[in-house]
Design a protein around this motif. Structure first.
Motif, PDB file in Angstrom:
ATOM      1  N   ILE A  68       0.835  -1.199   0.000  1.00 17.45           N
ATOM      2  CA  ILE A  68       0.000   0.000   0.000  1.00 17.45           C
ATOM      3  C   ILE A  68       0.871   1.252   0.000  1.00 17.45           C
ATOM      4  CG2 ILE A  68      -1.923  -1.126   1.196  1.00 17.45           C
ATOM      5  CD1 ILE A  68      -1.004   0.396   3.744  1.00 17.45           C
ATOM      6  N   GLY A  69       0.240   2.368  -0.283  1.00 15.36           N
ATOM      7  CA  GLY A  69       0.960   3.637  -0.293  1.00 15.36           C
ATOM      8  C   GLY A  69       0.274   4.600  -1.229  1.00 15.36           C
ATOM      9  N   PRO A  70       0.561   5.875  -1.085  1.00 13.89           N
ATOM     10  CA  PRO A  70      -0.080   6.860  -1.946  1.00 13.89           C
ATOM     11  C   PRO A  70       0.400   6.725  -3.395  1.00 13.89           C
ATOM     12  CG  PRO A  70       1.557   7.907  -0.557  1.00 13.89           C
ATOM     13  CD  PRO A  70       1.451   6.495  -0.088  1.00 13.89           C
ATOM     14  N   SER A  71      -0.306   7.371  -4.323  1.00  9.69           N
ATOM     15  CA  SER A  71       0.055   7.292  -5.738  1.00  9.69           C
ATOM     16  C   SER A  71       1.495   7.743  -5.946  1.00  9.69           C
ATOM     17  CB  SER A  71      -0.865   8.188  -6.568  1.00  9.69           C
ATOM     18  OG  SER A  71      -2.177   7.741  -6.450  1.00  9.69           O
ATOM     19  N   THR A 235      -2.424  -2.252  -3.865  1.00  4.54           N
ATOM     20  CA  THR A 235      -3.736  -1.623  -3.777  1.00  4.54           C
ATOM     21  C   THR A 235      -3.603  -0.239  -3.169  1.00  4.54           C
ATOM     22  OG1 THR A 235      -5.946  -1.784  -2.814  1.00  4.54           O
ATOM     23  CG2 THR A 235      -4.159  -2.808  -1.579  1.00  4.54           C
ATOM     24  N   HIS A 236      -4.445   0.670  -3.635  1.00  6.05           N
ATOM     25  CA  HIS A 236      -4.478   1.969  -2.967  1.00  6.05           C
ATOM     26  C   HIS A 236      -5.666   2.045  -2.016  1.00  6.05           C
ATOM     27  CE1 HIS A 236      -6.619   3.172  -6.908  1.00  6.05           C
ATOM     28  NE2 HIS A 236      -7.473   2.683  -6.070  1.00  6.05           N
ATOM     29  N   GLN A 240      -9.171  -2.708   1.484  1.00  5.52           N
ATOM     30  CA  GLN A 240      -8.929  -3.938   0.739  1.00  5.52           C
ATOM     31  C   GLN A 240      -7.698  -4.655   1.279  1.00  5.52           C
ATOM     32  OE1 GLN A 240      -7.699  -3.868  -3.580  1.00  5.52           O
ATOM     33  NE2 GLN A 240      -9.657  -4.895  -3.724  1.00  5.52           N
ATOM     34  N   ALA A 241      -6.633  -3.897   1.523  1.00 10.98           N
ATOM     35  CA  ALA A 241      -5.424  -4.494   2.074  1.00 10.98           C
ATOM     36  C   ALA A 241      -5.743  -5.174   3.396  1.00 10.98           C
ATOM     37  CB  ALA A 241      -4.349  -3.423   2.266  1.00 10.98           C
ATOM     38  N   ALA A 242      -6.523  -4.497   4.255  1.00 15.70           N
ATOM     39  CA  ALA A 242      -6.870  -5.060   5.557  1.00 15.70           C
ATOM     40  C   ALA A 242      -7.711  -6.317   5.410  1.00 15.70           C
ATOM     41  CB  ALA A 242      -7.627  -4.019   6.383  1.00 15.70           C
ATOM     42  N   ARG A 243      -8.587  -6.322   4.372  1.00 11.12           N
ATOM     43  CA  ARG A 243      -9.480  -7.472   4.207  1.00 11.12           C
ATOM     44  C   ARG A 243      -8.763  -8.697   3.675  1.00 11.12           C
ATOM     45  NH1 ARG A 243     -13.406  -3.544   2.231  1.00 11.12           N
ATOM     46  NH2 ARG A 243     -12.582  -3.875   0.146  1.00 11.12           N
ATOM     47  N   VAL A 244      -7.880  -8.501   2.682  1.00 12.36           N
ATOM     48  CA  VAL A 244      -7.374  -9.677   1.965  1.00 12.36           C
ATOM     49  C   VAL A 244      -5.997 -10.148   2.419  1.00 12.36           C
ATOM     50  CG1 VAL A 244      -8.711  -9.109  -0.098  1.00 12.36           C
ATOM     51  CG2 VAL A 244      -6.307  -8.411   0.050  1.00 12.36           C
TER      52      VAL A 244
END
Lengths: 283, 341
Positions: A68-71, A235-236, A240-244
């Motif tokens: 994860i991370g900003p654009s 993913t941004h 979603q990151a937390a879910r998967v």
């Protein structure tokens, strides 16, 4: 004794022991975990500009690792270095090492063609081949390289079932690959990647072009696939990151700020930048 | 209408201008067709189908048959395409897929320059350089290898169907290259990435995804090249040999429709002679139209490609009837972009 089991108590909060996050990751389950891929001091350049600086982290076998991370933080570049897709853009270069089962993917023992068959990739925008049928799309990894699977029908069915698409397309395997909806097309791309039996599946924002329902299906699918394939997903979308994912890497301006098990990153981030990002203060 | 807002009036004027421009093109085309048809009426009605199948062209006895010229036009164009299609598309693939951007720019400009050279210059070069070269070196060598094979029979003259076809190929290659290059550039990068990520080599990426994705536009490029080959007059007239005959040999001199018209129009004094020349123009126009329509049908057949060999064709073929020969839109899987007339 694994480094991962070293826990250090946090001063003043004896009830919340913190793990050493780098390297390698925590053992969140009882089964022994091995690193499928190891990224060591990876720096990636566009021309002379380093978009990724000195990143090191392990990718644990048969888990989902979220990036994860900003654009513009280098997330996509990082995963594209794992199957050497970064280097197909003119003017790019890489330093550091990326190990797949202990072999340096930039070394002499693995050529990029072989590597990409073992480390599959799914892209941001669904990109099925419009001139091929659904079936031929699934088999594209074979046909493009001039090979044939031993039993094509089984390969197609198996890959489509794993991508949770079989029931929707089994009656129209001959339809053009471009005739599917966005979510179906993305699952077709996942099936296409799975059909060559990769060890690792890289997913570069696979849901960013999809609606919420299609996204939920893909997330469910990622869960199921994680029992057989090692997945790295960019993913941004922090939820979603937390879910998967089981592990999360937070990149910011080309640096790896934090890496650890997802629950830890989201509940007790150790770096103020991570906390700012996941609480929505920037990015 | 006193109180209409200005923007609306501008819009109406703009609309009217565009409609006029569109009608203008249609009117010119219809006018040309009408003029040629009416001028050729006498020869066509007198000759009937014999005008198309006749092999004699005798202004003295006023016996006119178009077949040898039609044969020459078709043969030289076919020779040109056989040579120019692989070379033209090959160089387009090189420019868009292989070459570095600097090389692609330089070579691309050169290709566009080649396309801009006037045909009379190609003709002069063909007559003074290409024809003697073929006559003295290439044709004897080919005959030494193939013996009496009919395709290469006869005295090496240097001029003839083969020379005209070769010269046409040289003229057509830049057209095909230039259009194909743009078509290939319009193939989305995601398609190449998808194939590369599956472990395809660059050759496999091009063969397996880029060319199939671009095939409709590539056929369009070939049709444009064919159009130039069919209608090319000056250069062909200079190297075809100008003999009104049908011969199986590529080394034999012949004639084409456009070359006959150009050569004889100024000497056609009798009305019937003039009418016969206009008849040739009708045949040329018809040939061009038929080949264009055929190419469009071919493109449509190719476009439904995925379902070609099985019974599912009708279920999945596109609804739109007219498929434009153009650069494919970013997502040809969707129907909408193909709906244009």
């Amino acid at each position: 004794m694994s480094l991962a089991s070293i826990l250090v108590p946090v001063p003043g909060r004896s009830d919340a022991p913190r793990q050493v996050v780098t390297p390698p990751p925590a053992m969140t389950k009882d089964a022994p975990r091995t690193a499928k891929m190891v990224i060591e001091s990876l720096t990636a350049y566009y021309g002379s500009h380093a978009v990724l600086r000195n990143v090191s982290l392990p990718v644990v076998e048969r888990t989902v690792t979220a990036v994860i991370g900003p654009s513009g933080c280098g997330k996509s570049t990082m995963v594209r270095c794992l199957n050497r897709m970064h280097e197909i853009i003119p003017g790019t270069s890489v330093s550091g090492r990326v190990l797949l089962d202990g072999l340096d993917v930039y070394g002499r023992h693995l050529d990029p063609i072989e590597l990409r068959r073992r480390v599959g990739m799914v892209f941001q925008k669904p990109n099925p081949f419009p001139t091929m049928s659904v079936r031929d799309n699934v088999l594209a990894g074979w046909s493009l390289t001039g090979t044939k699977p031993p039993n094509a029908d089984d390969v197609v069915e198996n890959a489509l079932r794993r991508a949770a698409l079989w029931d929707e397309v089994k009656d129209r395997l001959k339809a053009p690959g471009g005739s599917l909806s966005g979510g179906q097309a993305q699952r077709l791309c996942i099936a296409r990647a799975l059909a060559v039996q990769p060890d690792v599946l890289l997913m570069d924002e696979p849901c960013s072009a999809l609606d919420p329902i299609a996204t939920a299906r893909i997330e469910e699918l990622i869960h199921e696939l994680a029992s057989t394939v090692t997945i790295v997903i960019v993913t941004h979308n922090m939820q979603q990151a937390a879910r998967v994912s089981e592990f999360t890497a937070f990149l910011y301006m080309g640096d790896l700020v934090e890496f650890g098990d997802t629950a830890g990153i989201f509940t007790r981030p150790s770096d103020p930048r991570t906390e700012d990002y996941i609480t929505g203060r920037f990015g | 209408m006193p109180s209409r807002p200005k923007s609306s009036r501008v819009d109406t004027a703009f609309h009217a201008t565009l409609v006029l421009a569109g009608l203008g093109v249609a009117t010119v085309l219809a006018g040309v067709a009408w003029e040629v048809l009416s001028l050729s009426g006498e020869a066509l009605s007198k000759g009937g189908i014999g005008f198309l199948t006749g092999t004699t062209w005798d202004p003295v006895t006023e016996e006119f048959g178009a077949l040898p010229a039609l044969y020459g036009t078709l043969l030289t164009s076919a020779v040109a395409l056989v040579i120019a299609v692989p070379l033209g598309i090959g160089s387009a693939v090189f420019l868009s897929e292989i070459a570095t951007s600097r090389v692609a720019t330089v070579v691309g400009v050169l290709v566009d320059l080649l396309a801009a050279i006037p045909s009379v210059i190609y003709g002069l070069w063909g007559l003074f350089v290409l024809a003697p070269l073929l006559r003295e070196h290439v044709q004897p060598a080919v005959q030494a290898v193939f013996g009496d094979f009919p395709l290469f029979a006869g005295t090496p003259l240097g001029v003839g169907y083969g020379t005209a076809g070769l010269l046409l190929a040289i003229m057509v290659i830049p057209v095909i290259t230039s259009v194909s290059r743009e078509v290939l550039r319009a193939v989305p990068e995601t398609q190449r990435e998808a194939a590369t990520a599956l472990g395809a080599t660059r050759f496999e990426v091009i063969r397996g995804t880029v060319l199939p994705y671009a095939r409709r536009g590539l056929v369009g490029a070939v049709v444009l090249g064919l159009g130039r080959a069919l209608g090319e007059t000056m250069a062909v007239t200079m190297v075809i040999g100008n003999r009104y005959d049908i011969s199986a040999s590529l080394f034999a001199p012949g004639y084409t429709l456009a070359a006959v018209i150009a050569n004889e129009f100024s000497e056609a004094f009798s009305p019937h002679y003039l009418s016969a020349l206009a008849g040739l123009a009708v045949v040329l126009l018809g040939t061009t139209l038929i080949l264009n329509a055929g190419a469009r049908l071919l493109v449509r057949g190719v476009a439904t490609g995925g379902a070609r060999k099985n019974g599912d064709r009708h279920r999945f073929s596109r609804k739109s009837v007219s498929v434009p020969i153009s650069v494919p839109s970013s997502d040809p899987g969707k129907e909408a972009p193909d709906g244009r007339p």
